[in-house]
Design an enzyme around this catalytic site. Structure first.
Site, PDB file in Angstrom:
ATOM      1  N   CYS A 121       0.819  -1.224   0.000  1.00 21.32           N
ATOM      2  CA  CYS A 121       0.000   0.000   0.000  1.00 21.32           C
ATOM      3  C   CYS A 121       0.852   1.274   0.000  1.00 21.32           C
ATOM      4  O   CYS A 121       0.422   2.299  -0.520  1.00 21.32           O
ATOM      5  CB  CYS A 121      -0.994  -0.010   1.142  1.00 21.32           C
ATOM      6  SG  CYS A 121      -0.284  -0.339   2.752  1.00 21.32           S
ATOM      7  N   LYS A 198      -6.041  -9.301  10.822  1.00 15.81           N
ATOM      8  CA  LYS A 198      -5.914  -7.848  10.663  1.00 15.81           C
ATOM      9  C   LYS A 198      -7.249  -7.306  10.194  1.00 15.81           C
ATOM     10  O   LYS A 198      -7.787  -7.729   9.170  1.00 15.81           O
ATOM     11  CB  LYS A 198      -4.821  -7.529   9.649  1.00 15.81           C
ATOM     12  CG  LYS A 198      -4.693  -6.035   9.360  1.00 15.81           C
ATOM     13  CD  LYS A 198      -3.538  -5.740   8.443  1.00 15.81           C
ATOM     14  CE  LYS A 198      -3.471  -4.263   8.094  1.00 15.81           C
ATOM     15  NZ  LYS A 198      -2.349  -3.964   7.204  1.00 15.81           N
ATOM     16  N   LYS A 251      -4.342  -7.363  15.025  1.00 12.20           N
ATOM     17  CA  LYS A 251      -4.219  -5.928  14.779  1.00 12.20           C
ATOM     18  C   LYS A 251      -5.553  -5.351  14.385  1.00 12.20           C
ATOM     19  O   LYS A 251      -6.217  -5.933  13.518  1.00 12.20           O
ATOM     20  CB  LYS A 251      -3.217  -5.720  13.640  1.00 12.20           C
ATOM     21  CG  LYS A 251      -3.024  -4.281  13.237  1.00 12.20           C
ATOM     22  CD  LYS A 251      -2.172  -4.217  12.019  1.00 12.20           C
ATOM     23  CE  LYS A 251      -2.132  -2.771  11.547  1.00 12.20           C
ATOM     24  NZ  LYS A 251      -1.437  -2.616  10.314  1.00 12.20           N
TER      25      LYS A 251
HETATM   26  C1  PBG Z   1      -0.233  -2.056   5.769  1.00 11.23           C
HETATM   27  C2  PBG Z   1      -0.175  -1.598   7.159  1.00 11.23           C
HETATM   28  C3  PBG Z   1      -1.027  -0.691   7.776  1.00 11.23           C
HETATM   29  C4  PBG Z   1      -0.623  -0.585   9.098  1.00 11.23           C
HETATM   30  C5  PBG Z   1       0.482  -1.409   9.247  1.00 11.23           C
HETATM   31  N1  PBG Z   1       0.727  -2.052   8.044  1.00 11.23           N
HETATM   32  C6  PBG Z   1      -2.106   0.165   7.240  1.00 11.23           C
HETATM   33  C7  PBG Z   1      -3.270  -0.371   6.563  1.00 11.23           C
HETATM   34  O1  PBG Z   1      -3.582  -1.556   6.593  1.00 11.23           O
HETATM   35  O2  PBG Z   1      -3.920   0.462   5.941  1.00 11.23           O
HETATM   36  C8  PBG Z   1      -1.283   0.289  10.120  1.00 11.23           C
HETATM   37  C9  PBG Z   1      -0.539   0.520  11.355  1.00 11.23           C
HETATM   38  C10 PBG Z   1      -1.057   1.603  12.219  1.00 11.23           C
HETATM   39  O3  PBG Z   1      -2.152   2.166  12.058  1.00 11.23           O
HETATM   40  O4  PBG Z   1      -0.312   1.927  13.136  1.00 11.23           O
HETATM   41  N2  PBG Z   1       1.000  -2.116   5.158  1.00 11.23           N
END
Ligand code: PBG
Length: 328
Positions: A121, A198, A251
């Site tokens: 991303c 996640k 997460k």
């Molecule tokens: C995706 C990723 C994200 C986070 C960690 N890895 C963002 C998403 O999924 O949009 C978010 C971490 C945070 O909010 O501290 N590479």
């Protein structure tokens, strides 16, 4: 009859409270996220995450030394590349921003664990976590095409010197694909920490500012989990265990303490990490800046609750502050 039962007996003396405390925190529990950006001599504060910055590679050594001196064992890297494209090619380039950062960190601190977030991303111009197509009538991440570039990304991180990879894209089959690719390329020894459960969370808002990774259109509901689902997390976790994940992750952390507990109970044999995400950090910072809460006590209470719920490892933006507080 019985005498009156008095749990307060164990709370009267501070040393006795220390003796019976069930959960304790140590800097050893923490992984600190770092944002590395392209350019030279860059140190750009992240407005929504006070205390955190985007640093260019040449500014990493000083930061890394400080992290090591605080006794924090590991960092997890996020990159802001100079160029984004449809397939996020900077993510698997030998000279990509993450690959440069790994080498720079290993140069100054070979012993600090360097973990890399394996995702797209931050590297795609559309901001989604993989390659997009509309073959099924809606624009969506193409699962199997993305697995192929995830394999390239992971190998490239491993070659640059990463100690562990952490795939975060919620792509089906990603752990098996990455385990196979690592093994076939001589990295049998490299562990995978899977973002197993996640969620598609609004708590990632400040991170997306920090990593410049917001989707340009749509959202991530077709790959990240629905916040309303708990049982489904066990299915996601089960698959990652079968595919060979070495460490599991839930997460975000705070609104998902029930998931942390359920995953720990389902898989006590594997270490469990929880990601105390950006929004969870920024809310505390904002309230503290207004004088509405005691930052130190609230932050330590949050971290303790995540550990009490069942996490062994906490990825947190509070890592440096908490390490300082714990050593006072
Ligand atoms: C995706 C990723 C994200 C986070 C960690 N890895 C963002 C998403 O999924 O949009 C978010 C971490 C945070 O909010 O501290 N590479």
């Amino acid at each position: 009859m019985f005498p009156i039962v008095r749990p307060r007996r164990l709370r009267r003396h501070p040393r006795l409270r220390d003796l019976v405390r069930e959960t304790s925190l140590s800097p050893n529990d923490f992984i600190l996220p770092l944002f590395v950006r392209h350019g030279v001599n860059q140190d750009i504060p992240i407005q929504s995450m006070p205390g955190h910055r985007q640093l260019s590679v040449d500014r990493l050594p000083a930061e890394i030394k400080e992290i090591e001196s605080l006794g924090i064992p590991a960092v997890i890297l996020f990159g802001i590349p100079e160029h984004k494209d449809a397939v996020g090619s900077d993510a698997y380039s030998d000279d990509g921003i993450i690959q440069q950062a790994i080498r720079a960190i290993k140069d100054v601190s070979p012993d600090l664990l360097v973990i890399t977030d394996v995702c797209f991303c931050e590297f795609t111009d559309h901001g989604h976590c993989g390659i997009l197509n509309d073959d099924t009538g809606i624009v969506d991440v193409d699962n199997d095409a993305t697995l192929e570039i995830l394999q390239k990304e992971a190998i490239s991180h491993a070659e640059a010197g990463a100690d562990m990879i952490a795939p975060s894209g919620m792509i089906d089959g990603m752990i098996e694909a990455l385990r196979t690719a690592l093994d076939e390329n001589g990295f049998e020894h490299l562990p995978i920490m899977s973002y197993a459960a996640k969620y598609c969370s609004a708590f990632y808002g400040p991170f997306r500012d920090a990593a410049e990774s917001s989707p340009q259109s749509g959202n991530r509901m077709t790959y990240q989990m629905d916040p309303a689902n708990g049982n489904e997390a066990l299915r996601e976790v089960e698959l990652d265990v079968l595919e060979g994940a070495d460490i599991l992750m839930v997460k975000p952390a705070l609104s998902y303490l029930d998931i942390i507990r359920r995953v720990k109970e389902a898989h006590p044999e594997l270490p469990l990490a929880a990601y105390n995400v950006s929004g969870e950090y920024s809310m505390v910072k904002a309230a503290a800046a207004n004088g509405w809460i005691d930052e130190q006590r609230v932050a330590l209470e949050i971290l303790t609750s995540i550990k009490r719920a069942g996490a062994d490892i906490i990825i947190t933006y509070f890592a440096k502050d908490a390490a300082r507080w714990l050593s006072e």
